[in-house]
Scaffold this active site. Structure first.
Site, short mmCIF file in Angstrom:
data_model
loop_
_atom_site.label_atom_id
_atom_site.label_comp_id
_atom_site.label_asym_id
_atom_site.label_seq_id
_atom_site.Cartn_x
_atom_site.Cartn_y
_atom_site.Cartn_z
N ARG A 1 0.67 -1.29 -0.16
CA ARG A 1 -0.21 -0.03 0.05
C ARG A 1 0.70 1.45 0.01
O ARG A 1 0.41 2.22 -0.48
CB ARG A 1 -0.88 -0.02 1.23
CG ARG A 1 -1.90 -0.99 1.13
CD ARG A 1 -3.13 -0.77 2.20
NE ARG A 1 -3.97 -1.61 2.19
CZ ARG A 1 -4.25 -2.86 3.17
NH1 ARG A 1 -3.28 -2.98 4.01
NH2 ARG A 1 -5.23 -3.84 3.05
N HIS B 1 -0.03 -5.51 -4.69
CA HIS B 1 -1.20 -4.77 -4.17
C HIS B 1 -1.21 -3.80 -5.33
O HIS B 1 -2.45 -3.31 -5.55
CB HIS B 1 -0.95 -4.14 -2.86
CG HIS B 1 -2.33 -3.32 -2.48
ND1 HIS B 1 -3.29 -3.75 -2.12
CD2 HIS B 1 -2.33 -2.02 -2.40
CE1 HIS B 1 -4.27 -2.82 -2.00
NE2 HIS B 1 -3.70 -1.90 -1.96
N ASP C 1 -13.75 -1.91 -3.76
CA ASP C 1 -13.44 -0.56 -4.18
C ASP C 1 -12.97 -0.39 -5.44
O ASP C 1 -12.81 -1.03 -6.22
CB ASP C 1 -12.27 0.22 -2.74
CG ASP C 1 -10.96 -0.59 -3.21
OD1 ASP C 1 -10.61 -1.26 -4.32
OD2 ASP C 1 -10.35 -0.70 -2.28
N LYS D 1 -16.10 3.51 -1.48
CA LYS D 1 -15.74 3.72 -0.34
C LYS D 1 -14.73 4.79 0.04
O LYS D 1 -14.15 5.30 -0.85
CB LYS D 1 -15.15 2.42 0.22
CG LYS D 1 -13.64 2.02 -0.23
CD LYS D 1 -13.04 1.14 0.62
CE LYS D 1 -11.45 0.91 0.20
NZ LYS D 1 -10.73 -0.20 0.96
N ASP E 1 -11.19 -9.42 -3.35
CA ASP E 1 -10.00 -8.28 -3.11
C ASP E 1 -8.68 -8.97 -3.22
O ASP E 1 -8.58 -10.65 -3.08
CB ASP E 1 -10.35 -7.79 -1.71
CG ASP E 1 -9.85 -6.38 -1.32
OD1 ASP E 1 -8.89 -6.02 -2.49
OD2 ASP E 1 -9.86 -5.69 -0.54
N ASP F 1 -6.95 -8.20 5.21
CA ASP F 1 -6.01 -7.66 6.34
C ASP F 1 -6.84 -7.75 7.66
O ASP F 1 -7.09 -8.76 8.19
CB ASP F 1 -5.38 -6.39 6.00
CG ASP F 1 -4.44 -6.26 7.15
OD1 ASP F 1 -4.11 -7.05 7.76
OD2 ASP F 1 -4.07 -5.08 6.95
N THR F 2 -7.37 -6.46 7.91
CA THR F 2 -8.32 -6.64 9.10
C THR F 2 -9.80 -7.14 8.87
O THR F 2 -10.53 -7.13 9.80
CB THR F 2 -8.40 -5.16 9.98
OG1 THR F 2 -8.82 -4.33 8.93
CG2 THR F 2 -6.93 -4.98 10.19
N GLY G 1 -11.85 -5.27 7.53
CA GLY G 1 -12.72 -3.97 7.87
C GLY G 1 -13.38 -3.86 6.48
O GLY G 1 -14.85 -3.61 6.11
#
Length: 316
Positions: free
Chosen positions: A100, A134, A173, A196, A223, A227-228, A230
């Protein structure tokens, strides 16, 4: 083992030796032996226990927690191989961390993905083999050859054996639109995108809308990593609000940091499909989770690199 693989040597760091072992099993080759450990002062020591002079050496190490240790350990392995006169050194990085941090999008911040590329080159790697970076531009951060494998192929093959007629492939996204579109093309399905916004540097996101029609249709959320979780759970929730039916989740790299497992456990998701590019211990494996092995794909790529064949042919 065929004669063409005699000069091939595959070693693993401590992060994920089971993955290197799976690659070797696919190739019918024994994994190389190396002593890797930390002294009491946390300094890392590496010593190869066999002759690698003039051999084609592949070092397997995803950048997985503890990330900094994984990175430094690979750099030291590369340096040790170079000083042992290895013929060629390929860093096999199933998951490339800091993806990222691929651009300077805020004042006074680093481009960590580029820094990492520089470190790998400086250590002495001759080429890199990885999977689903990524951001595509990370390939250009390297001045050495980089082969990027794509989990799209084994994951889409899994769904091709199922009835997906009433599904829409959904990107979590706008940035992941190409990832979702590639899946949609493979499965001959329509596509939708979750709009988003990211909330600062906390890793939190807010789903705002769905671009595309999902009402009355099932959804396959895609995706490159979870990761988390969320972002993924936010996307699931807004799909429900927009009238979607059954929701499937596909995440290529199952990082599953912090609250990810609990979030996915509580989410209204029929199935979660991930790959094995990073270690997935039993406590992170949910009953509705299916893990697809990418070790055969890495094994085929390693064999092609070693024998001078096209890696791109794997995608045709």
């Amino acid at each position: 083992m065929t004669n063409e693989l005699v000069d091939l040597a595959i070693f693993s760091g401590r992060t994920y030796p089971a993955f290197a072992e799976a690659i070797c099993a696919h190739l019918g080759k024994k994994q190389g032996e190396a002593d890797i450990f930390e002294f009491a002062n946390e300094n890392i020591f590496v010593r190869y226990q066999e002759n690698i002079r003039s051999r084609d050496v592949f070092l397997v190490q995803p950048f997985f927690p503890p990330v900094s240790t994984s990175i430094l350990e690979l750099l030291i392995m590369i340096d040790a191989a170079r000083r042992a006169s290895a013929g060629r050194i390929t860093a096999v990085i199933p998951y490339y961390a800091y993806g990222r941090s691929d651009k300077k999008d805020q004042p006074r911040v680093p481009i960590s993905a580029r820094l990492l590329a520089n470190l790998i080159e400086t250590a002495g790697a001759d080429r890199v083999l990885t999977m689903n970076l990524h951001a595509g531009q990370i390939q250009g951060f390297f001045n050495i050859p980089l082969d990027e494998l794509n989990a799209l192929f084994p994951v889409s093959a899994y769904y091709e054996g199922k009835d997906m007629g009433n599904y829409t492939v959904v990107s979590t996204d706008v940035g992941g639109e190409k990832l979702a579109r590639d899946m949609a093309v493979r499965l001959d399905l329509p596509i939708a995108i979750v709009e988003k916004r990211r909330l600062g540097n906390t890793g939190s996101t807010e789903a705002l809308n769905v671009i595309g029609d999902v009402a009355g249709r099932n959804a396959l959320l895609v995706d490159d990593e979870i990761d988390t979780a969320g972002t993924m759970v936010q996307a699931v929730n807004i799909l429900r609000e927009k009238g979607a039916g059954e929701v499937l989740v596909a995440g290529y790299h199952a990082i599953l940091s912090g609250p990810a497992v609990d979030r996915l456990r509580e989410a209204d998701v029929h199935e979660i499909v991930v790959t094995d590019t990073v270690p997935l211990p039993p406590e992170k494996r949910l009953p509705n989770m299916h893990v697809i092995s990418t070790a055969p794909q890495f094994g085929d790529a390693i064999q092609r690199i070693h024998t001078g064949q096209s890696v791109g042919a794997l995608f045709q």
